[in-house]
Design a protein around this motif. Structure first.
Motif, short mmCIF file in Angstrom:
data_model
loop_
_atom_site.label_atom_id
_atom_site.label_comp_id
_atom_site.label_asym_id
_atom_site.label_seq_id
_atom_site.Cartn_x
_atom_site.Cartn_y
_atom_site.Cartn_z
N ASP A 1 0.83 -1.21 0.00
CA ASP A 1 0.00 0.00 0.00
C ASP A 1 0.87 1.26 0.00
OD1 ASP A 1 -2.32 -1.52 0.06
OD2 ASP A 1 -2.37 -1.56 2.25
N LEU A 2 1.97 1.22 0.73
CA LEU A 2 2.89 2.37 0.76
C LEU A 2 3.47 2.62 -0.63
CD1 LEU A 2 4.80 1.73 4.11
CD2 LEU A 2 2.88 3.28 3.70
N VAL A 3 3.85 1.55 -1.31
CA VAL A 3 4.38 1.69 -2.67
C VAL A 3 3.33 2.32 -3.58
CG1 VAL A 3 5.12 0.40 -4.71
CG2 VAL A 3 6.03 -0.21 -2.46
N ARG A 4 2.11 1.84 -3.48
CA ARG A 4 1.05 2.33 -4.35
C ARG A 4 0.70 3.79 -4.06
NH1 ARG A 4 -4.09 2.67 -3.21
NH2 ARG A 4 -3.86 1.31 -1.39
N LYS A 5 0.68 4.16 -2.77
CA LYS A 5 0.28 5.51 -2.39
C LYS A 5 1.35 6.56 -2.68
CE LYS A 5 -2.81 4.09 1.39
NZ LYS A 5 -2.96 4.09 2.88
N ALA A 6 2.60 6.20 -2.45
CA ALA A 6 3.67 7.21 -2.49
C ALA A 6 4.36 7.34 -3.85
CB ALA A 6 4.71 6.90 -1.41
N PHE A 7 4.18 6.36 -4.73
CA PHE A 7 4.94 6.36 -5.98
C PHE A 7 4.02 6.13 -7.18
CE2 PHE A 7 7.67 4.98 -2.52
CZ PHE A 7 8.77 5.80 -2.67
N ASP A 8 4.32 6.81 -8.25
CA ASP A 8 3.56 6.68 -9.50
C ASP A 8 4.16 5.52 -10.29
OD1 ASP A 8 2.29 6.91 -11.92
OD2 ASP A 8 2.40 9.10 -11.98
N ILE A 9 3.67 4.32 -10.00
CA ILE A 9 4.23 3.11 -10.60
C ILE A 9 4.14 3.13 -12.12
CG2 ILE A 9 4.09 0.59 -10.68
CD1 ILE A 9 5.03 1.73 -8.04
N GLU A 10 3.01 3.57 -12.63
CA GLU A 10 2.82 3.56 -14.08
C GLU A 10 3.78 4.54 -14.76
OE1 GLU A 10 1.90 2.41 -17.65
OE2 GLU A 10 1.23 1.40 -15.80
N ARG A 11 4.03 5.66 -14.13
CA ARG A 11 4.97 6.62 -14.71
C ARG A 11 6.39 6.07 -14.75
NH1 ARG A 11 5.87 12.91 -12.68
NH2 ARG A 11 7.26 13.53 -14.38
N ILE A 12 6.78 5.41 -13.67
CA ILE A 12 8.12 4.79 -13.64
C ILE A 12 8.23 3.72 -14.71
CG2 ILE A 12 9.74 3.47 -12.24
CD1 ILE A 12 8.36 4.77 -9.76
N ALA A 13 7.20 2.87 -14.79
CA ALA A 13 7.20 1.81 -15.81
C ALA A 13 7.25 2.42 -17.21
CB ALA A 13 5.97 0.94 -15.65
N GLY A 14 6.56 3.55 -17.41
CA GLY A 14 6.54 4.19 -18.72
C GLY A 14 7.92 4.64 -19.17
N ARG A 15 8.75 5.07 -18.22
CA ARG A 15 10.11 5.48 -18.58
C ARG A 15 10.90 4.29 -19.11
NH1 ARG A 15 10.56 8.12 -13.03
NH2 ARG A 15 9.71 10.22 -13.27
N TYR A 16 10.74 3.12 -18.47
CA TYR A 16 11.46 1.93 -18.94
C TYR A 16 10.91 1.45 -20.28
CZ TYR A 16 13.97 1.56 -14.55
OH TYR A 16 14.81 1.81 -13.50
N ARG A 17 9.62 1.56 -20.47
CA ARG A 17 9.04 1.17 -21.77
C ARG A 17 9.57 2.08 -22.88
NH1 ARG A 17 3.98 1.07 -18.71
NH2 ARG A 17 3.65 -1.05 -17.93
N ALA A 18 9.73 3.37 -22.57
CA ALA A 18 10.28 4.29 -23.57
C ALA A 18 11.72 3.92 -23.91
CB ALA A 18 10.20 5.73 -23.05
N PHE A 19 12.49 3.54 -22.90
CA PHE A 19 13.87 3.09 -23.14
C PHE A 19 13.88 1.86 -24.04
CE2 PHE A 19 17.49 0.38 -22.07
CZ PHE A 19 18.56 1.26 -22.15
N LEU A 20 13.01 0.91 -23.76
CA LEU A 20 12.95 -0.31 -24.56
C LEU A 20 12.51 0.01 -25.99
CD1 LEU A 20 11.34 -2.65 -21.90
CD2 LEU A 20 13.57 -3.00 -22.97
N ALA A 21 11.56 0.91 -26.14
CA ALA A 21 11.12 1.28 -27.49
C ALA A 21 12.26 1.89 -28.29
CB ALA A 21 9.94 2.25 -27.40
N GLN A 22 13.14 2.61 -27.60
CA GLN A 22 14.26 3.27 -28.26
C GLN A 22 15.39 2.31 -28.60
OE1 GLN A 22 14.61 7.04 -28.79
NE2 GLN A 22 15.80 5.89 -30.27
#
Length: 277
Positions: free
Chosen positions: A180-201
């Motif tokens: 719950d702390l992870v979900r509340k305090a951090f934007d998981i989808e945004r972090i994952a999106g950065r890695y997906r952008a790296f992979l796409a590149q």
């Protein structure tokens, strides 16, 4: 500075200073040498960075006590100041030791609480920025958390906030769950999106086909990856999705870094004019 197969959003984060840190970390750190500014300009021309931008970046880094000038005749060479060496070593640790996936979390959190008056709004904003950069997420108003033990002494001292900040280490107890702390305090989808952008590149048959050689690709790859891991709060793997993209992204970075290393080193050796210091 864009190349074929590259999106503008990725390219805009490759500022000359970020590229310079990658270059210095690979070709200057721990080698006891300084590099001639003209040869650095030649390297950065491969990255579509202008001579003016390179000279300006080097001058700013000298002014900030990150680089030291050395003169030989009419030539000016640049070597690392002690603080820059520490920054680069920290980056190297994040890339090759800490990594992108936190599989060794011990269940502890660093908790930072603060309350500052509106008269110190600028300082409050600086503190928030520093906390985010160091892997903290906002749990609730004035209360920030990060997994593991984080040393924030330098941050607090630099902002002169010793009397306004409380720092603790803690564990979650029921009814609070770590997930719950992870979900509340951090934007998981945004972090994952950065890695997906790296992979796409980079997870393509020929990454950056417009780049002139492996030296350019190496510096761009390391810059992209270091930006990623520096922004990643290094959340515990057990509380992230099983298909967390950082896992594949880290594997890809390591494969490409090895692939580019030999030819990039040969190309750099042919360009760089070095001075033992």
């Amino acid at each position: 500075m864009t190349f074929g197969g590259e999106d503008d959003l990725t390219a805009q984060f490759r500022r000359p200073q970020s590229l310079m840190f990658s270059f210095l970390g690979i070709y200057v750190l721990d080698r006891g040498l300084a590099v001639y500014s003209g040869s650095v300009i030649d390297v950065f021309a491969r990255l579509n960075v202008s001579e003016e931008a390179v000279r300006s970046t080097l001058a700013r880094m000298v002014k900030r006590n990150l680089l030291i000038r050395h003169r030989r005749g009419r030539k000016v060479y640049f070597g690392l100041a002690p603080h820059a060496a520490e920054v680069l070593k920290d980056g190297r640790r994040r890339v090759w030791e800490t990594g992108a996936v936190n599989r060794d979390w011990d269940g502890t959190w660093t908790v930072v609480g603060f309350s500052l008056p509106d008269s110190r709004r600028s300082t409050r904003n600086d503190l928030r920025s520093q906390l985010i950069w160091n892997g903290f997420g906002l749990l609730q108003n004035g209360l920030w958390i990060a997994p593991g033990e984080k040393d924030v002494t330098d941050i607090i001292a630099s902002l002169e906030l010793g009397d306004h900040v409380t720092v603790l280490t803690a564990r979650a107890f029921k009814p609070t769950e770590a997930a719950d702390l992870v979900r509340k305090a951090f934007d998981i989808e945004r972090i994952a999106g950065r890695y997906r952008a790296f992979l796409a590149q980079w997870d393509v048959p020929r990454p950056l086909p417009g780049a002139p050689d492996d030296l350019a690709r190496q510096l761009l790859l390391h810059t992209d990856w270091l930006q990623l891991v520096r922004q990643d709060p290094h959340l515990p793997a057990e509380h992230l999705p099983s298909d967390w993209p950082a896992i594949r992204a880290e594997q890809l970075f390591q494969v490409l870094a090895r692939e580019y290393e030999r030819r990039a080193a040969e190309q750099a050796a042919a360009i760089l004019d070095e001075l033992p210091v």
